[in-house]
Design an enzyme around this catalytic site. Structure first.
Site, mmCIF file in Angstrom:
data_model
loop_
_atom_site.group_PDB
_atom_site.id
_atom_site.type_symbol
_atom_site.label_atom_id
_atom_site.label_comp_id
_atom_site.label_asym_id
_atom_site.label_seq_id
_atom_site.Cartn_x
_atom_site.Cartn_y
_atom_site.Cartn_z
ATOM 1 N N SER A 1 25.422 36.042 46.251
ATOM 2 C CA SER A 1 25.243 37.459 46.165
ATOM 3 C C SER A 1 24.903 38.114 44.635
ATOM 4 C CB SER A 1 26.509 38.196 46.341
ATOM 5 O OG SER A 1 27.673 37.927 45.554
ATOM 6 N N THR B 1 36.390 36.879 48.285
ATOM 7 C CA THR B 1 35.540 37.162 47.218
ATOM 8 C C THR B 1 35.784 36.759 45.850
ATOM 9 O OG1 THR B 1 34.905 39.504 48.277
ATOM 10 C CG2 THR B 1 34.690 39.233 45.727
ATOM 11 N N CYS C 1 53.517 73.038 28.650
ATOM 12 C CA CYS C 1 52.316 73.590 27.829
ATOM 13 C C CYS C 1 52.376 75.185 28.240
ATOM 14 C CB CYS C 1 51.156 73.183 28.677
ATOM 15 S SG CYS C 1 50.691 71.209 28.230
ATOM 16 N N LEU D 1 36.362 41.179 37.474
ATOM 17 C CA LEU D 1 36.990 42.421 37.800
ATOM 18 C C LEU D 1 37.294 43.653 36.704
ATOM 19 C CD1 LEU D 1 38.936 41.510 41.070
ATOM 20 C CD2 LEU D 1 36.506 42.146 41.042
ATOM 21 N N GLU E 1 46.250 70.736 26.759
ATOM 22 C CA GLU E 1 46.225 72.067 25.927
ATOM 23 C C GLU E 1 46.920 71.793 24.595
ATOM 24 O OE1 GLU E 1 47.592 72.519 30.440
ATOM 25 O OE2 GLU E 1 47.316 71.018 29.026
ATOM 26 N N ARG F 1 33.571 46.737 31.616
ATOM 27 C CA ARG F 1 33.083 46.188 30.417
ATOM 28 C C ARG F 1 32.023 47.094 29.999
ATOM 29 N NH1 ARG F 1 36.274 41.860 28.940
ATOM 30 N NH2 ARG F 1 36.259 40.124 30.596
ATOM 31 N N GLY G 1 35.373 41.792 49.888
ATOM 32 C CA GLY G 1 34.033 41.940 50.556
ATOM 33 C C GLY G 1 34.025 42.369 51.970
#
Length: 334
Positions: A169, A197, A85, A205, A53, A208, A266
C-alpha cells in the site's frame, strides 16, 4: 458597529493550535479587542494549565471596561484544576463578552453566561456557532456519552482499493495527502489501526512533527510482532493492544480522557466500525489510480444491499496535490 466574526475566526484559529494537546479538556481560543484592534490573545495549551481566557487577559494592562473578549467556548464557572474564568473576567472589569459555543456539559451549560449577565456584563452568544461547535464536537461527545469521537481515515485508489493483491500500500497517495494525514494525527488523542495493518505495514502511527502531541496508539486485535515499531520505539509505553467489542474499546478510551480517535484502517476494522455505527466522520483520500478487482477493498467485510447501504453526506472536497480529499459524515437512516 464592530463585526464580531473576524475576531471570533481568529479565536477559533488559536484554539485549533491546542487540538491534540488538551485532553480531557476542549481546545479553546480567546481574543481581547479594544477600539477594533486586538490587544491580546491566547489559547488553552494543556489540561491543568491556564485556560484561554487567562492566557489572553494576563498580559493585558490598563482599563478593560471598553474592551471586548471573544472566546470560542462559554467561560468556565466552577473550580477545577484552575479557578473559574468568570471570576477573572469580572475582576478585570470586562463589560462585553462574545461567545462561540455554549458549554455542552449539562452540569455547567449556561452557568457561566448567567453569572456574567447577572453581574451586568453584556454577553453575545452564537457567533460562528457552527465552527465553534464543530471544534468541540469530540469533547461534547465524550461528555455526553462517555465515548470518543471517531474519524475514519482511508487512502485508496479511485476504484476503492487500499492495497494491491499482495498487500502492498506504499504509497497510494502522494506527499501532500500524507502531510494532511499528519495534521489529522496532531488533532487526535488516539490513533487506531487493526492488528493486520501493523503486521503488514509496521507503521509508527506517530504525528511527524509531533508538536508536543503524545497520542495513544491503539492496535485492535492480537499477534503483534515483538519487533513492531509500536512495541519498540520511543512511544512504546503509549501503545495499547486491545481486543473484543469495538464499543467497549472506545468506551475504555473515553475513560482515559480520549476525545478524538483517528482510525487509519485497515479494511476489516473500517468495515466493523461502520457496521457498528461508531464512525462520526470520514476522512477519505482518493488517488487518481486503479488497482482492479484483486486489490484490497476499503471495507473488507461483506458488502451491503442497496436498501441498507450506509449513506454519507459530503462536507468538504479539496485537492491534495494529485489526490482528492473528501470529508463526510454518516447520514442516519430513519
Amino acid at each position: 458597529m464592530i463585526p464580531h466574526e473576524p475576531f471570533m475566526q481568529r479565536a477559533l484559529a488559536l484554539a485549533r493550535r491546542g487540538e491534540g494537546l488538551t485532553r480531557p479538556n476542549p481546545p479553546v481560543g480567546a481574543v481581547l479587542v479594544q477600539n477594533g484592534k486586538i490587544m491580546a490573545e491566547g489559547f488553552h495549551k494543556k489540561a491543568g494549565g491556564p485556560h484561554a481566557e487567562v492566557k489572553c487577559l494576563k498580559p493585558a494592562t490598563g482599563s478593560l471596561k471598553s474592551a471586548i473578549l471573544y472566546v470560542t467556548l462559554e467561560p468556565c464557572s466552577t473550580y477545577g484544576r484552575t479557578p473559574p474564568c468568570t471570576d477573572l473576567i469580572l475582576a478585570r472589569g470586562i463589560r462585553r463578552v462574545v461567545i462561540g459555543a455554549k458549554d455542552p456539559n449539562p452540569a455547567h451549560a449556561g452557568r457561566g453566561i448567567r453569572i456574567l449577565r447577572r453581574a451586568g456584563v453584556e454577553v453575545i452568544t452564537g457567533v460562528c456557532r457552527a465552527e465553534a461547535e464543530a471544534l468541540i464536537a469530540p469533547f461534547a461527545k465524550r461528555i455526553l456519552t462517555g465515548m470518543p469521537y471517531v474519524t475514519l481515515k482511508l487512502a485508496s485508489t479511485i476504484d476503492g482499493r487500499i492495497a494491491d493483491s499482495s498487500g502492498g500500500s506504499k504509497w497510494i497517495t502522494g506527499p501532500q495527502a500524507r502531510a494532511k494525514v499528519q495534521e489529522l494525527r496532531r488533532s487526535a488523542d488516539a490513533i487506531m489501526v487493526g492488528a493486520g495493518t501493523v503486521r503488514a505495514d509496521n507503521p509508527s502511527l506517530l504525528p511527524r512533527p509531533a508538536g508536543g502531541r503524545m497520542p495513544w496508539r491503539v492496535v485492535v486485535g492480537s499477534n503483534i510482532p515483538a519487533k513492531a515499531k509500536v512495541r519498540t520505539d520511543e512511544a512504546a509505553e503509549r501503545t495499547l493492544v486491545l481486543d473484543g467489542s469495538l464499543k467497549k474499546i472506545l468506551r475504555d478510551l473515553g475513560k482515559r480522557g480520549v476525545m478524538r480517535v483517528l482510525c487509519e484502517g485497515g479494511g476489516e476494522l473500517a468495515g466493523s466500525l461502520v457496521r457498528a455505527g461508531l464512525v462520526d466522520e470520514f476522512a477519505l483520500f482518493f488517488a487518481p489510480s486503479l488497482l482492479g478487482g484483486e486489490g484490497v477493498p476499503m471495507f473488507g467485510e461483506k458488502g451491503w444491499l442497496m436498501g441498507k447501504m450506509p449513506l454519507l453526506s459530503f462536507q468538504t472536497l479539496e485537492k491534495c496535490g494529485k489526490d482528492a480529499f473528501i470529508s463526510a459524515v454518516p447520514v442516519r437512516r430513519q
